[in-house]
Write a protein that holds these residues in place. Structure first.
Motif, PDB file in Angstrom:
ATOM      1  N   GLU A  60       0.823  -1.216   0.000  1.00  0.00           N
ATOM      2  CA  GLU A  60       0.000   0.000   0.000  1.00  0.00           C
ATOM      3  C   GLU A  60       0.854   1.262   0.000  1.00  0.00           C
ATOM      4  O   GLU A  60       0.437   2.305  -0.535  1.00  0.00           O
ATOM      5  N   PRO A  63       5.246   3.165  -4.283  1.00  0.00           N
ATOM      6  CA  PRO A  63       4.900   4.143  -5.327  1.00  0.00           C
ATOM      7  C   PRO A  63       4.262   3.469  -6.536  1.00  0.00           C
ATOM      8  O   PRO A  63       4.341   2.245  -6.703  1.00  0.00           O
ATOM      9  N   ALA A  64       3.642   4.260  -7.378  1.00  0.00           N
ATOM     10  CA  ALA A  64       2.904   3.740  -8.531  1.00  0.00           C
ATOM     11  C   ALA A  64       3.789   2.921  -9.458  1.00  0.00           C
ATOM     12  O   ALA A  64       3.348   1.914 -10.023  1.00  0.00           O
ATOM     13  N   SER A  65       5.047   3.312  -9.626  1.00  0.00           N
ATOM     14  CA  SER A  65       5.946   2.580 -10.518  1.00  0.00           C
ATOM     15  C   SER A  65       6.178   1.158 -10.015  1.00  0.00           C
ATOM     16  O   SER A  65       6.265   0.208 -10.803  1.00  0.00           O
ATOM     17  N   ILE A  67       4.025  -0.543  -8.108  1.00  0.00           N
ATOM     18  CA  ILE A  67       2.752  -1.252  -8.283  1.00  0.00           C
ATOM     19  C   ILE A  67       2.621  -1.770  -9.704  1.00  0.00           C
ATOM     20  O   ILE A  67       2.185  -2.900  -9.937  1.00  0.00           O
ATOM     21  N   ARG A  68       3.042  -0.971 -10.674  1.00  0.00           N
ATOM     22  CA  ARG A  68       2.972  -1.412 -12.072  1.00  0.00           C
ATOM     23  C   ARG A  68       3.906  -2.589 -12.318  1.00  0.00           C
ATOM     24  O   ARG A  68       3.544  -3.554 -13.001  1.00  0.00           O
TER      25      ARG A  68
END
Length: 208
Positions: A60, A63-65, A67-68
């Motif tokens: 959670e 960072p978004a990178s 998660i991708r």
């Protein structure tokens, strides 16, 4: 992507997405290094509830990178038939302070890799790792430890990794159609030949 239940496989995918070694990931989660290592050797293992919560928190807060990358790395494992058809055994062969590499001929580039071979139905992966090393390089080796397995993030192939020790033989290119060169490389220089983010983390731990 929501993770309902963490397994050793998805935990390792998160580690790889974070680009962390076993020690770094263990410290990040506040668990033991052996716990992280056990996920690599037993990808179907389900961590305890308190560890599930630690993994939830790490995911959670990522960072978004990350998660991708995690989403790409944790795609469903191939079926048993697919896995058997596309299973590869990799030998990480050491000789003192050196590790054995082969330089593969790709479609558009040369890449340094560890010796490897396809595991056909009925064959043992560790035997294939030893035999392919000898066939490609002339080096005789013996498997000392299974480092684990993963679905390769770029190829989707199920890969078994083995730490092996040099027994005899000088390295030479015995498969010029597949490889352009073979070499003993200092362990400390390994990431000059293969980018660190592409190396299965237990390999780095074993060679440290």
């Amino acid at each position: 992507m929501e993770v309902v239940t963490w397994t050793g496989r998805t935990a390792c995918a998160l580690q790889q997405a974070l680009r962390m070694t076993n020690e770094q990931f263990a410290e990040h989660l506040d668990v033991g290094v052996r716990t992280v290592a056990s996920w690599h050797s037993a990808p179907d293992k389900i961590p305890k509830n308190d560890t599930q919560q630690l993994l939830d928190t790490a995911y959670e807060r990522a960072p978004a990178s990350v998660i991708r990358r995690f989403a790409a790395l944790s795609r469903p494992t191939p079926s048993a038939a697919q896995a058997q058809a596309f299973r590869v055994a990799v030998a990480v062969v050491t000789r003192g302070a050196d590790v054995l590499l082969v330089c593969r001929r790709g479609d558009d580039a040369l890449t340094w890799q560890f010796p490897a071979g396809t595991v056909k139905p009925g064959r043992k992966a560790e035997v294939v790792a030893v035999e392919e090393t000898r066939a490609e390089t002339g080096v005789r080796c013996a498997v000392r430890q299974r480092l684990g397995e993963r679905v390769h993030p770029r190829t989707g192939v199920l890969v078994d990794y083995f730490l092996a020790e040099h027994l005899m033989g000088e390295a030479e290119n015995r498969d010029p159609d597949e490889n352009s060169d073979v070499a003993w490389v200092p362990r400390a220089d390994l990431t000059r030949f293969i980018p660190e983010q592409q190396i299965y983390p237990p390999i780095l731990e074993a060679l440290a």
